[in-house]
Design an enzyme around this catalytic site. Structure first.
Site, mmCIF file in Angstrom:
data_model
loop_
_atom_site.group_PDB
_atom_site.id
_atom_site.type_symbol
_atom_site.label_atom_id
_atom_site.label_comp_id
_atom_site.label_asym_id
_atom_site.label_seq_id
_atom_site.Cartn_x
_atom_site.Cartn_y
_atom_site.Cartn_z
ATOM 1 N N LYS A 120 0.932 2.923 -6.820
ATOM 2 C CA LYS A 120 0.478 2.108 -7.959
ATOM 3 C C LYS A 120 -0.649 2.805 -8.730
ATOM 4 C CE LYS A 120 -0.419 -1.420 -5.292
ATOM 5 N NZ LYS A 120 -0.043 -0.714 -4.053
ATOM 6 N N SER A 121 -1.667 3.277 -8.005
ATOM 7 C CA SER A 121 -2.796 3.937 -8.684
ATOM 8 C C SER A 121 -2.363 5.264 -9.313
ATOM 9 C CB SER A 121 -3.941 4.193 -7.708
ATOM 10 O OG SER A 121 -4.332 2.987 -7.102
ATOM 11 N N CYS A 141 8.827 -3.754 6.201
ATOM 12 C CA CYS A 141 9.794 -4.661 5.577
ATOM 13 C C CYS A 141 9.576 -6.084 6.134
ATOM 14 C CB CYS A 141 11.216 -4.191 5.841
ATOM 15 S SG CYS A 141 11.697 -4.287 7.575
ATOM 16 N N ASP A 171 -6.593 -1.751 -11.982
ATOM 17 C CA ASP A 171 -6.183 -1.351 -10.633
ATOM 18 C C ASP A 171 -6.649 -2.381 -9.605
ATOM 19 O OD1 ASP A 171 -4.797 0.509 -9.055
ATOM 20 O OD2 ASP A 171 -6.665 1.376 -8.327
ATOM 21 N N GLU A 172 -5.990 -2.450 -8.462
ATOM 22 C CA GLU A 172 -6.344 -3.377 -7.365
ATOM 23 C C GLU A 172 -6.580 -4.789 -7.904
ATOM 24 O OE1 GLU A 172 -6.041 -2.413 -4.345
ATOM 25 O OE2 GLU A 172 -6.473 -0.263 -4.242
ATOM 26 N N HIS A 179 10.573 -6.489 9.943
ATOM 27 C CA HIS A 179 9.599 -5.935 10.883
ATOM 28 C C HIS A 179 8.276 -6.699 10.857
ATOM 29 C CE1 HIS A 179 12.057 -2.114 11.381
ATOM 30 N NE2 HIS A 179 11.880 -2.632 12.585
ATOM 31 N N MET A 236 0.853 -1.190 0.000
ATOM 32 C CA MET A 236 0.000 0.000 0.000
ATOM 33 C C MET A 236 0.886 1.236 0.000
ATOM 34 S SD MET A 236 -2.758 -1.007 2.815
ATOM 35 C CE MET A 236 -3.938 -2.279 2.534
HETATM 36 ZN ZN LIG Z 1 11.488 -2.225 8.554
#
Ligand SMILES: [Zn+2]
Length: 205
Positions: free
Chosen positions: A15-16, A177, A80-81, A180, A11
């Site tokens: 992209k959009s 990432c 999209d999506e 995390h 997210m």
């Molecule tokens: Zn991270």
């Protein structure tokens, strides 16, 4: 035979916005295009594709691509999506690319908030001619690694595991990432709010 492209990212990886910029450029160069999106994506508009930076693209909202046929003069299809379509819908797009001169650009998430591939995205990873990673940085404080996963949390900062796949809208998600993601997702007592607070303290020390 034309090409099927898959632009994937987390997210907030634009992209959009990129889809909208492509549409803008096609208008400038006089190329015929059409945009489609799944009906699931009704966050900002039932039909238009609205990016977080405010670029708006008119589109058709479709539940499935079963009965979808592009217009005869279309040169490009923008999707999209795409993760909310089905693997069968991706097969349909591949067939369009194989039997026409229409180039197809799909934009979507690769993995859901449990770290699993969306079925449509898995199909695209297998079928697309070109894969493009859209990169953005992990949203955890002090981290500069690239975000590849999503953490879903409630308003108290509790991590939500299992349940449905990523819903539309970023309010209760963070793009993080891999390191995390596992630090938070795999630890039953991890709390996102506390984590950010502790990290902010470390940062100011
Ligand atoms: Zn991270």
């Amino acid at each position: 035979m034309a090409k099927l492209h898959f632009y994937y990212g987390v997210m907030s990886s634009s992209k959009s916005a990129m889809l909208g910029i492509n549409a803008f450029n096609f208008n400038r160069t006089g190329n015929k295009w059409e945009a489609i999106k799944p009906t699931t994506d009704n966050r900002d508009s039932k039909t238009d594709i609205v990016s977080r930076v405010g670029i708006r693209t008119s589109a058709r909202a479709l539940q499935s691509l079963d009965k979808y046929t592009p217009k005869p003069d279309t040169q490009f299809i923008l999707v999209d999506e795409v993760q909310f379509f089905s693997p069968k819908d991706i097969e349909k797009l591949a067939t369009i690319a194989d039997t026409t001169n229409i180039t197809i650009f799909c934009y979507g998430l690769k993995v859901d908030s449990n770290g699993n591939l969306f079925p449509a995205s898995a199909k695209l990873l297998a079928e697309a001619d070109e894969l493009h990673s859209m990169e953005t940085v992990c949203e955890m404080p002090c981290c500069s690694a690239m975000a590849s996963h999503h953490i879903r949390f409630d308003d108290k900062g509790n991590i939500i595991r299992g349940g449905s796949q990523v819903e539309v809208g970023a309010s209760q998600y963070k793009s993080v990432c891999r390191k995390h993601f596992h630090e938070l997702y795999d630890n039953p007592s991890a709390k996102l709010s506390a984590y950010i607070y502790e990290r902010n303290l470390q940062k100011t020390k």
